[in-house]
Motif scaffolding. Sequence first.
Motif, short mmCIF file in Angstrom:
data_model
loop_
_atom_site.label_atom_id
_atom_site.label_comp_id
_atom_site.label_asym_id
_atom_site.label_seq_id
_atom_site.Cartn_x
_atom_site.Cartn_y
_atom_site.Cartn_z
N THR B 46 0.75 -1.23 0.09
CA THR B 46 0.15 0.11 -0.02
C THR B 46 0.88 1.43 0.03
OG1 THR B 46 -0.05 0.33 2.11
CG2 THR B 46 -1.85 -1.33 1.43
N ASP B 47 0.10 2.43 -0.06
CA ASP B 47 1.03 3.74 -0.05
C ASP B 47 1.92 3.85 1.52
OD1 ASP B 47 -1.41 3.84 1.48
OD2 ASP B 47 -1.70 6.15 1.08
N ALA B 48 1.35 3.17 2.49
CA ALA B 48 2.11 3.05 3.80
C ALA B 48 3.18 2.06 3.66
CB ALA B 48 1.06 2.93 4.87
N GLY B 49 3.25 1.32 2.53
CA GLY B 49 4.41 0.25 2.47
C GLY B 49 4.09 -1.06 3.26
N ARG B 50 2.83 -1.13 3.57
CA ARG B 50 2.34 -2.41 4.22
C ARG B 50 1.78 -3.10 3.07
NH1 ARG B 50 -0.04 1.38 8.22
NH2 ARG B 50 1.34 1.66 9.84
N ILE B 51 1.30 -4.31 3.71
CA ILE B 51 0.70 -5.38 2.43
C ILE B 51 -0.82 -5.71 2.78
CG2 ILE B 51 0.64 -7.82 1.57
CD1 ILE B 51 3.83 -7.86 2.04
N ASP B 52 -1.35 -5.22 1.80
CA ASP B 52 -2.75 -5.45 1.68
C ASP B 52 -3.45 -6.64 0.75
OD1 ASP B 52 -3.26 -3.85 4.09
OD2 ASP B 52 -4.67 -2.53 2.78
N PRO B 53 -4.51 -7.32 0.98
CA PRO B 53 -4.93 -8.03 0.02
C PRO B 53 -5.66 -7.38 -1.23
CG PRO B 53 -6.42 -8.10 1.52
CD PRO B 53 -5.32 -7.18 2.25
N ASN B 54 -6.06 -8.30 -2.40
CA ASN B 54 -6.57 -7.67 -3.25
C ASN B 54 -6.89 -8.96 -4.31
OD1 ASN B 54 -3.35 -7.07 -4.32
ND2 ASN B 54 -4.48 -8.19 -6.02
N ILE B 55 -8.02 -8.67 -5.06
CA ILE B 55 -8.43 -9.74 -6.08
C ILE B 55 -7.07 -10.22 -6.92
CG2 ILE B 55 -9.30 -8.36 -7.97
CD1 ILE B 55 -11.81 -10.12 -7.68
N THR B 56 -7.29 -11.71 -6.88
CA THR B 56 -6.13 -11.99 -7.59
C THR B 56 -6.02 -11.60 -9.18
OG1 THR B 56 -6.05 -14.07 -6.56
CG2 THR B 56 -4.91 -14.28 -8.42
N THR B 57 -4.79 -10.97 -9.21
CA THR B 57 -4.58 -10.58 -10.58
C THR B 57 -3.26 -11.23 -11.33
OG1 THR B 57 -5.36 -8.39 -9.97
CG2 THR B 57 -4.16 -8.41 -12.06
N GLY B 58 -3.49 -11.15 -12.66
CA GLY B 58 -2.35 -11.96 -13.55
C GLY B 58 -2.15 -11.24 -14.65
N VAL B 59 -0.68 -11.01 -14.89
CA VAL B 59 -0.01 -10.50 -15.98
C VAL B 59 0.77 -11.68 -16.72
CG1 VAL B 59 1.00 -8.44 -16.89
CG2 VAL B 59 -0.35 -8.06 -14.64
N PHE B 60 0.45 -11.83 -17.86
CA PHE B 60 1.45 -12.66 -18.85
C PHE B 60 1.82 -12.11 -19.96
CE2 PHE B 60 1.14 -16.94 -16.69
CZ PHE B 60 0.24 -16.84 -15.58
#
Lengths: 224, 288
Positions: B46-60
Amino acid sequence: MKLNIAIFALLIISLNSCIENDYIDDFVEPVLRINNPIDTLGINESYQFSKTYFNNVGLQENIEATWESSNENVISISQDGLAQALSLGNSLISVTVNSEDLLLTTSFSLEVGSSTAESIQKVSGVITTTSSYVLEGDFIIQQEQGGIAINIADNYKASTALPGLFIYLSNNPNSVSGALEIGPVEVFNGAHSYQVDNVSLNDFSYLLYFCKPFNIKVGDGRIE
Amino acid sequence: MKNIITTILLLVATTSIFAGGPWPQKKGKGYFKLSEWWVVFDQHYTDAGRIDPNITTGVFNTSLYGEYGITDRLTAIINAPLISRNYNNNLVSLTTNEVLIQGESINTIGDIDLSFKYGLTSHSNFPISISLLLGLPTGTTGGGTLGNLQTGDGEFNQMIQLDAGSGFKIGKTNAYISSYLGFNNRTREFSEEVRYGVEAGAGLFNSKLWLVGKLNVIESLKNGSTAESVTSTSLFANNSEFSSLAIEANYYITDKVGISVSAAGAIRGEIIAAAPSYSFGVFYDMNK
């Protein structure tokens, strides 16, 4: 041969990118709510109560209800919620639904007086972050003609880092499915307000803040 | 979060003593690689440098990377994601098993980078080169029903970069170390960036196998727009930055053809995926 295997591996990797399922725990306790409670019903007057049942994911369901008055000599009530004030006094008004073998009852005390008096016209809550993004502030919701006004206090702050931050009214704090989208967040600091038409104070339990494009819950505020 | 996707593409850059770094290609020589690069992430910094969940996203990305020596000092470089796929998973209710939000995908060409590298020193033990990179917005932005899928960031950027390095031997093993410092000027109100990094590699088994380690850093100057200063419905996140570590192995199957595998991940970041990325490729090296 080794080169062919390498190119084949490239193809396999490029095809291994299918859409799968992410699961969200969106269970909430079912809620039965009287939409338009009043404190006092005028003698010899009648009043139409209505109820809404929200299921275990906070979605509205139309199911049959049973209305009861604890003192039929003071207030009588029909099975569709029409109350009639018969004499001065008090009675406990109850509504019950049966959903999947779960009996759910909501009741309130109603007094018969000289005139009908509306119930509370104002609720409030505190917006808190449920993520690592900044989001905080107090709010008051007031019933107005034709809708409600959500007034966010001047101690409100929200992160500007997330794109597409939206505000919703919902009965499920974990999902915007079935929620009422109020609109995009345009103020990130200080007091502001939203007018929401065709909504009453008792229709929703939560203010929700979601990053809409990426379905990230940022925070919420329980409406008390 | 849009930047999450585009910025993570930088986590793995093609570099070795035969490609990238301060070494221009010799005239008429080149290095080409066809590769698959991918990342799948369900959490982000996040903008605070912490880790938050999000919907699984893939880039290939299926990409073609090429370097070609126009002269002994001037090299033309292209990095072209020929097929870029971005998808989001379905969001499904654990209570009712109903699909709440349908997953989507787009498959397009990605953003193409063109650059020119000029060797400032020739035949030096400590080569220095300068590069101009042009990032072309050939990818797609705002794809999908919610406009949240992208294979590019929609902005044109120009980056100037200095590379310096040195090749040497450790016993009988060829090795190198190089570093770079770049300034990335971005359009469309994206924040400008300072980029720097260092890498070191060693060629084992008569330089048939090259093992490489990298540190890449992007520092955002945070002088671009935010959701507050542009339209409220803007999907463009800004101010992404990270520090990442990467490891890479290049193995020559023949004198000129080889395979390349790598993995990279951010060890610190803001508005960026918190998951490792991987790549696998086949390269053709005209220098050998």
